[in-house]
Design a protein around this motif. Sequence first.
Motif, mmCIF file in Angstrom:
data_model
loop_
_atom_site.group_PDB
_atom_site.id
_atom_site.type_symbol
_atom_site.label_atom_id
_atom_site.label_comp_id
_atom_site.label_asym_id
_atom_site.label_seq_id
_atom_site.Cartn_x
_atom_site.Cartn_y
_atom_site.Cartn_z
ATOM 1 N N GLY A 128 0.821 -1.207 0.000
ATOM 2 C CA GLY A 128 0.000 0.000 0.000
ATOM 3 C C GLY A 128 0.853 1.254 0.000
ATOM 4 O O GLY A 128 0.541 2.243 -0.678
ATOM 5 N N PHE A 129 1.955 1.244 0.753
ATOM 6 C CA PHE A 129 2.847 2.404 0.780
ATOM 7 C C PHE A 129 3.467 2.633 -0.596
ATOM 8 O O PHE A 129 3.637 3.784 -1.025
ATOM 9 N N CYS A 130 3.790 1.549 -1.308
ATOM 10 C CA CYS A 130 4.373 1.683 -2.651
ATOM 11 C C CYS A 130 3.382 2.291 -3.636
ATOM 12 O O CYS A 130 3.785 2.849 -4.668
ATOM 13 N N GLN A 131 2.087 2.177 -3.364
ATOM 14 C CA GLN A 131 1.074 2.726 -4.262
ATOM 15 C C GLN A 131 0.854 4.224 -4.065
ATOM 16 O O GLN A 131 0.200 4.862 -4.890
ATOM 17 N N GLN A 132 1.364 4.768 -2.988
ATOM 18 C CA GLN A 132 1.145 6.192 -2.737
ATOM 19 C C GLN A 132 1.835 7.055 -3.787
ATOM 20 O O GLN A 132 2.933 6.737 -4.252
ATOM 21 N N SER A 133 1.193 8.159 -4.098
ATOM 22 C CA SER A 133 1.831 9.146 -4.971
ATOM 23 C C SER A 133 2.812 9.974 -4.147
ATOM 24 O O SER A 133 2.820 9.931 -2.919
ATOM 25 N N ARG A 134 3.650 10.727 -4.835
ATOM 26 C CA ARG A 134 4.615 11.568 -4.123
ATOM 27 C C ARG A 134 3.897 12.577 -3.239
ATOM 28 O O ARG A 134 4.317 12.844 -2.117
ATOM 29 N N ARG A 135 2.786 13.128 -3.719
ATOM 30 C CA ARG A 135 2.019 14.096 -2.933
ATOM 31 C C ARG A 135 1.448 13.452 -1.673
ATOM 32 O O ARG A 135 1.462 14.048 -0.599
ATOM 33 N N GLN A 136 0.984 12.237 -1.795
ATOM 34 C CA GLN A 136 0.455 11.548 -0.626
ATOM 35 C C GLN A 136 1.534 11.322 0.420
ATOM 36 O O GLN A 136 1.280 11.445 1.617
ATOM 37 N N ARG A 137 2.743 10.994 -0.035
ATOM 38 C CA ARG A 137 3.829 10.778 0.925
ATOM 39 C C ARG A 137 4.204 12.070 1.632
ATOM 40 O O ARG A 137 4.517 12.068 2.828
ATOM 41 N N ILE A 138 4.178 13.192 0.918
ATOM 42 C CA ILE A 138 4.475 14.488 1.543
ATOM 43 C C ILE A 138 3.438 14.810 2.608
ATOM 44 O O ILE A 138 3.765 15.234 3.726
ATOM 45 N N ILE A 139 2.169 14.611 2.275
ATOM 46 C CA ILE A 139 1.093 14.859 3.236
ATOM 47 C C ILE A 139 1.266 13.974 4.461
ATOM 48 O O ILE A 139 1.119 14.431 5.611
ATOM 49 N N GLN A 140 1.593 12.714 4.223
ATOM 50 C CA GLN A 140 1.727 11.795 5.349
ATOM 51 C C GLN A 140 2.913 12.166 6.232
ATOM 52 O O GLN A 140 2.836 12.061 7.460
ATOM 53 N N ARG A 141 4.022 12.618 5.636
ATOM 54 C CA ARG A 141 5.159 13.044 6.457
ATOM 55 C C ARG A 141 4.796 14.226 7.330
ATOM 56 O O ARG A 141 5.235 14.326 8.477
ATOM 57 N N ASN A 142 3.994 15.148 6.796
ATOM 58 C CA ASN A 142 3.529 16.272 7.617
ATOM 59 C C ASN A 142 2.742 15.780 8.825
ATOM 60 O O ASN A 142 2.902 16.273 9.942
ATOM 61 N N ARG A 143 1.858 14.806 8.581
ATOM 62 C CA ARG A 143 1.045 14.276 9.679
ATOM 63 C C ARG A 143 1.912 13.543 10.697
ATOM 64 O O ARG A 143 1.724 13.686 11.908
ATOM 65 N N THR A 144 2.859 12.741 10.208
ATOM 66 C CA THR A 144 3.726 11.979 11.106
ATOM 67 C C THR A 144 4.508 12.910 12.012
ATOM 68 O O THR A 144 4.578 12.702 13.229
ATOM 69 N N GLU A 145 5.068 13.953 11.427
ATOM 70 C CA GLU A 145 5.882 14.878 12.209
ATOM 71 C C GLU A 145 5.064 15.599 13.275
ATOM 72 O O GLU A 145 5.590 15.984 14.321
ATOM 73 N N ARG A 146 3.766 15.750 13.008
ATOM 74 C CA ARG A 146 2.919 16.466 13.966
ATOM 75 C C ARG A 146 2.719 15.675 15.263
ATOM 76 O O ARG A 146 2.302 16.228 16.269
ATOM 77 N N LEU A 147 3.022 14.372 15.247
ATOM 78 C CA LEU A 147 2.918 13.569 16.468
ATOM 79 C C LEU A 147 4.122 13.761 17.389
ATOM 80 O O LEU A 147 4.175 13.161 18.464
ATOM 81 N N SER A 148 5.091 14.584 16.969
ATOM 82 C CA SER A 148 6.304 14.780 17.758
ATOM 83 C C SER A 148 5.996 15.195 19.184
ATOM 84 O O SER A 148 6.673 14.776 20.125
ATOM 85 N N ASP A 149 4.983 16.034 19.354
ATOM 86 C CA ASP A 149 4.658 16.534 20.687
ATOM 87 C C ASP A 149 4.380 15.407 21.676
ATOM 88 O O ASP A 149 4.698 15.516 22.862
ATOM 89 N N LEU A 150 3.788 14.329 21.187
ATOM 90 C CA LEU A 150 3.478 13.204 22.071
ATOM 91 C C LEU A 150 4.736 12.575 22.647
ATOM 92 O O LEU A 150 4.683 11.951 23.712
ATOM 93 N N LEU A 151 5.860 12.689 21.944
ATOM 94 C CA LEU A 151 7.091 12.016 22.344
ATOM 95 C C LEU A 151 8.095 12.966 22.980
ATOM 96 O O LEU A 151 9.239 12.587 23.230
ATOM 97 N N ASP A 152 7.673 14.188 23.265
ATOM 98 C CA ASP A 152 8.554 15.183 23.870
ATOM 99 C C ASP A 152 8.663 14.909 25.369
ATOM 100 O O ASP A 152 7.669 14.684 26.049
ATOM 101 N N TRP A 153 9.897 14.965 25.892
ATOM 102 C CA TRP A 153 10.082 14.737 27.327
ATOM 103 C C TRP A 153 9.335 15.765 28.164
ATOM 104 O O TRP A 153 8.975 15.493 29.311
#
Length: 696
Positions: A566-591
């Motif tokens: 499924g990840f291989c089927q993503q377009s480049r735009r979809q991967r960019i959007i997903q990286r934005n979302r992933t990075e937004r979870l950083s706050d959960l892992l902040d000490w």
Amino acid sequence: MPLARSLSMTSLNGLPQWEDEDLPVEDLLLFEVSWEVTNKVGGIYTVIQTKTKITADEWGENYFLIGPYFEHNVKTQVEACEPPNPAVKKAMDTIKGQGCQVFFGRWLIEGSPYVLLFNIGSAAWNLDKWKGEFWDVSNIGIPFHDREANDAVIFGSLTAWFLKELSCQFDGKPNIIAHFHEWQAGVGLILSRSQKLPVATIFTTHATLLGRYLCAASIDFYNNLDQFDIDKEAGERQIYHRYCMERASVHCAHVFTTVSEITAIEAEHMLKRNPDVVTPNGLNIKKFSAIHEFQNLHSMYKARIQEFIRGHFYGHLDFNLENTLFFFIAGRYEFSNKGADMFLEALSRLNFLLRVHKNDVTVVVFFIMPAKTNNFNVETLKGQAVRKQLCHLVKQALYCIYRGEIPDLNKILDRDDITIMKRAIFSTQRHCLPPVTTHNMVDDGNDPILNTIRRIGLFNNRTDRVKVILHPEFLSSTSPLLPLDYEEFVRGCHLGVFPSYYEPWGYTPAECTVMGIPSVTTNLSGFGCFMQDHVADPAAYGIYIVDRRFRSPDESCNQLTQILYGFCQQSRRQRIIQRNRTERLSDLLDWRYLGRYYMHARHLALSRTFPDKFEMEPSAPPKTEGFRYPRPSSVPPSPSVSQHSSPQHSEAEDEDEDERYDEDEEAERDRQNIKSPFSLGVLPQGKKKQHGEYRN
């Protein structure tokens, strides 16, 4: 080094507020004791190193770390200084007066905490006496041939001796908290309690000793947690004395903590005590000023990885690098525990799917797992040399273009240059396949990764859509092959895959998350359980969780294959959007967020040790559940959640998705939606294993 992140908003903005613990830190002394203070052995070093910043900010001059003295570590990491507290200095002088060497200084990391380091060798003449004293209080005998356990006795005896000398100087104030990490530090806790020192004690296990041994033996661990004869299993593995040290530490501590819900269940069965508090591991997270900067870093380091690929696959570079995805797995070389066995099987199935559907995506997979090697592979070095020669010749032509001139090869290249160019071109016509490993392995015939590659036939053939590269060495920016540090390499990849069977926490997927790189984890890892508790739809945020708890190995492998496909089927735009979302979870892992679990554990220890001075409101056991990131309201959804009916999807779909996605709007909507109350995490009381659990 602290990892960086990109959101320009205030860190932790939108997360639920915690009530302050209101501890009078000016009337307290906090000591954290670990074998990995200034001494990197495993993941505990990362926990302690990254957590010191927020702890030092809270406790100031009243925070100290205790560890072993190793000269090669101290010379590069510690700055010597005098203890700021006279009582600490007096206790150190007493120990020094008995012939034991003690070193004091500041650890040169963020927060610059004070460290107190005991020279184990200088006190080794006391070993027999201290082993006898330890036997008298615990009935645990330590074999003479177990160097690590003997060192733990010396280290623990010195720690307890120091705490005794220190506490004798105080009359009620300040109160002392001692936090011990793992069984190597546990002897100090046991001796402190046996001597009835006025010290509030906390013990944290980051992974049970026996659990790691059992899983390494490919035993169906989670399905048989309540069936093991613990004493028999520990005895057969000749670690019974270590297991007894760990279990005694757990039961002697005022407060027992562990790093995840899955490890809490394991500790209940292996160590026979429910943890009082679950203390998840975090990271220090820094911000970029621009929201898009981490995406720029991804592009920059991806280009560096592409350069390596050009050299490694010279003569066989018949795939488009712009349509190539980089996956990786990294960590200790624990073939089954880290899920490398399942990952390789899933890659074989992914290769089949990509070939059957004639998908033009190529996947290059890196295994960054240190093993014993002789040296670099000659073919690998040759490939990088050929690439550098050709790049040098091409750059000369580019200089002409930059000056606005049409390149004339007769002027740019002399006869020697043309000869070198021809030799480099002829060198690319090799008749062997690109190597699957970058180094010469010491025991090639018995290496589990290489043997599995031979079995499944992933030899980097031209027809393979999945290419495999084993890099059996830690990454370094000074390497002649792949000159990237680990953080840079991770930023350049597209997906981290960590299908671990035994992973009490899992820093590798956490590091991917704060760098905005999607990752695959499992519901048998602490990180995966944490994300399931805190994110309504982890896959939509680029956190794919493989079910290894309630499914058979084959079903789990099929699920992993579908995630990768499924990840291989993503377009480049979809991967960019997903990286934005992933990075937004950083706050959960902040000490700054997760550090409050440790605050709660300290307050609980004080209330149990000094009930007349410290109180905690009696309440129902708080849980880690309750606060959850909502599912993103915009599309595209994660492929694992909403698969396309065919391998290829239309460009029109991508255009519609772009129109419906606004990064700033989605981020603001997420922050506004986070309103659920939050409470400190402990293992829910009375939680029993459900029928059908641990089936993998």
